[in-house]
Enzyme design. Structure first.
Site, short mmCIF file in Angstrom:
data_model
loop_
_atom_site.label_atom_id
_atom_site.label_comp_id
_atom_site.label_asym_id
_atom_site.label_seq_id
_atom_site.Cartn_x
_atom_site.Cartn_y
_atom_site.Cartn_z
N ALA A 1 0.83 -1.21 0.00
CA ALA A 1 0.00 0.00 0.00
C ALA A 1 0.86 1.26 0.00
O ALA A 1 0.49 2.27 -0.58
CB ALA A 1 -0.92 -0.01 1.22
N CYS B 1 -6.63 5.84 5.44
CA CYS B 1 -5.24 5.48 5.17
C CYS B 1 -4.26 6.18 6.12
O CYS B 1 -4.19 7.42 6.14
CB CYS B 1 -4.89 5.81 3.72
SG CYS B 1 -3.18 5.45 3.29
#
Length: 396
Positions: free
Chosen positions: A238, A350
């Site tokens: 990620a 996030c």
């Protein structure tokens, strides 16, 4: 649920037309039935209000222990290996509370805003080196020359990954984004073996990097081996894949309009806002990662039974006319652009968003300053879209 064949998601002709298809799907139905990888039936939530609610709905479980059996059942039914990638190992992205809070806290304590801000000068220097190496009077591949190596180098240095190992990580993570088990599983196994060896090395010879800090843990808690490997998967994949897509998408759309690109060269203070609007207009992340219904839920008047995989379309939600005026137009003056959901929402927002924003802003500032008259070297329709249900990058 029947829909026009033109608006089917994840099929062969979808990837190059994903924005248009997503817009038509959202207009036709708030929840859409689709199939990922030719084997996994999913329910796709596509409207902004529903998406934001779904991202915080505890009935849509993120627990890998719930998700894995559902995915394995569908793989088995399709005659495919039931093994899942290392992305489904224990880490905070695939956990519900209270496990999510514990794992996120352990990472957040080490992956602080202060640590990220300390990277700014390094990100600037790396970007300058990469931009200085770009040719002036001939085409080049922005993904290969800047958008991929910049975040990969940053995250590898942050984690303490030796420089000689980074090319292999690049190939493995690219394969992991594929929905086909035949490609992603060998890459996952290779990454798991590599991470196990790297963690062992950090235990014997710790450094001042993030992985060493995670191995050490705190006086009261630390990640076990499974959680360590899962967390490293999450950070490495990620941490650079999303940033690569974020830089690529920003350059692709801003450069597509030469007047806009030149305008930003003259008004560089507008670059951060322009980047946010691109991410609203064409998110670097297509879908939020898998959820499974722990109980029947209703969205947009559609009941989704228990035990079903749900994907939230961030791309489509960001282009919902109920939320954004004239959403199919790129408007760098849009005041509410940062209300996009490209970094998620709620407790799974996030953790690396500040780093991603920093990398994209520095990369675009230097690229625009060095090449104020840059333009796309090929027609936009020739840009190959990433074939991933989750990521929404451009291959080159």
């Amino acid at each position: 649920m029947q829909t026009d064949t033109q608006v089917r998601l994840f099929e062969e002709d979808y990837w190059q037309h994903a924005l248009d298809v997503g817009d038509r799907v959202r207009a036709a139905e708030p929840v859409h039935r689709a199939e990922v990888g030719g084997y996994l039936p999913v329910w796709v939530i596509s409207r902004y209000a529903d998406a934001r609610r779904a991202l915080t709905d505890s009935r849509l479980s993120k627990d890998a222990g719930r998700i894995r059996p559902v995915m394995e059942r569908h793989l088995r039914a399709a005659g495919l290996p039931t093994e899942l990638s290392g992305m489904f190992r224990p880490h905070m992205l695939f956990q519900d509370q209270p496990a999510h809070g514990r794992l996120r806290r352990l990472l957040a304590d080490k992956f602080t805003r202060t640590r990220i801000e300390q990277l700014r000068s390094r990100v600037f220097d790396l970007t300058r080196t990469l931009v200085d190496a770009l040719p002036v009077d001939e085409p080049f591949d922005l993904v290969d020359k800047l958008a991929f190596p910049l975040p990969l180098t940053v995250i590898c240095e942050l984690m303490g990954v030796p420089a000689q190992d980074r090319e292999a990580l690049r190939d493995w993570t690219a394969a992991l984004m594929d929905d086909a088990p035949a490609r992603l599983l060998p890459a996952s196994r290779a990454m798991e073996g590599y991470f196990a060896e790297l963690i062992s090395a950090k235990r014997k010879h710790p450094g001042d990097d993030l992985l060493s800090a995670l191995v050490r843990g705190s006086d009261t808690d630390r990640l076990d081996d499974e959680e360590l490997i899962g967390t490293v998967f999450l950070i490495l994949v990620a941490g650079h894949e999303t940033s690569t897509n974020a830089i690529t998408k920003a350059a692709r759309w801003l450069m597509a309009d030469p007047r806009l690109w030149r305008h930003l060269a003259d008004t560089p203070h507008r670059i951060p806002q322009a980047i946010e609007e691109v991410w609203r207009f064409d998110s670097p992340v297509r879908m939020a990662t898998h959820r499974v219904t722990a109980a029947p839920v209703v969205y947009g008047g559609v009941e989704i039974p228990a035990g079903e995989i749900v994907l939230v379309s961030l791309t489509s939600a960001n282009r919902d006319p109920e939320m954004f005026g004239d959403p199919a137009s790129l408007d760098i003056g849009r005041a509410d652009a940062r209300r996009h959901l490209s970094f998620g929402y709620g407790m799974h927002h996030c953790l690396g968003a500040p780093l991603g924003r920093m990398e994209a802003e520095i990369a675009l500032r230097q690229l625009i300053a060095r090449f104020p008259r840059a333009r796309l070297a090929v027609e936009p329709q020739r840009l190959r879209a990433q074939r991933s249900a989750i990521m929404a990058g451009i291959e080159e």
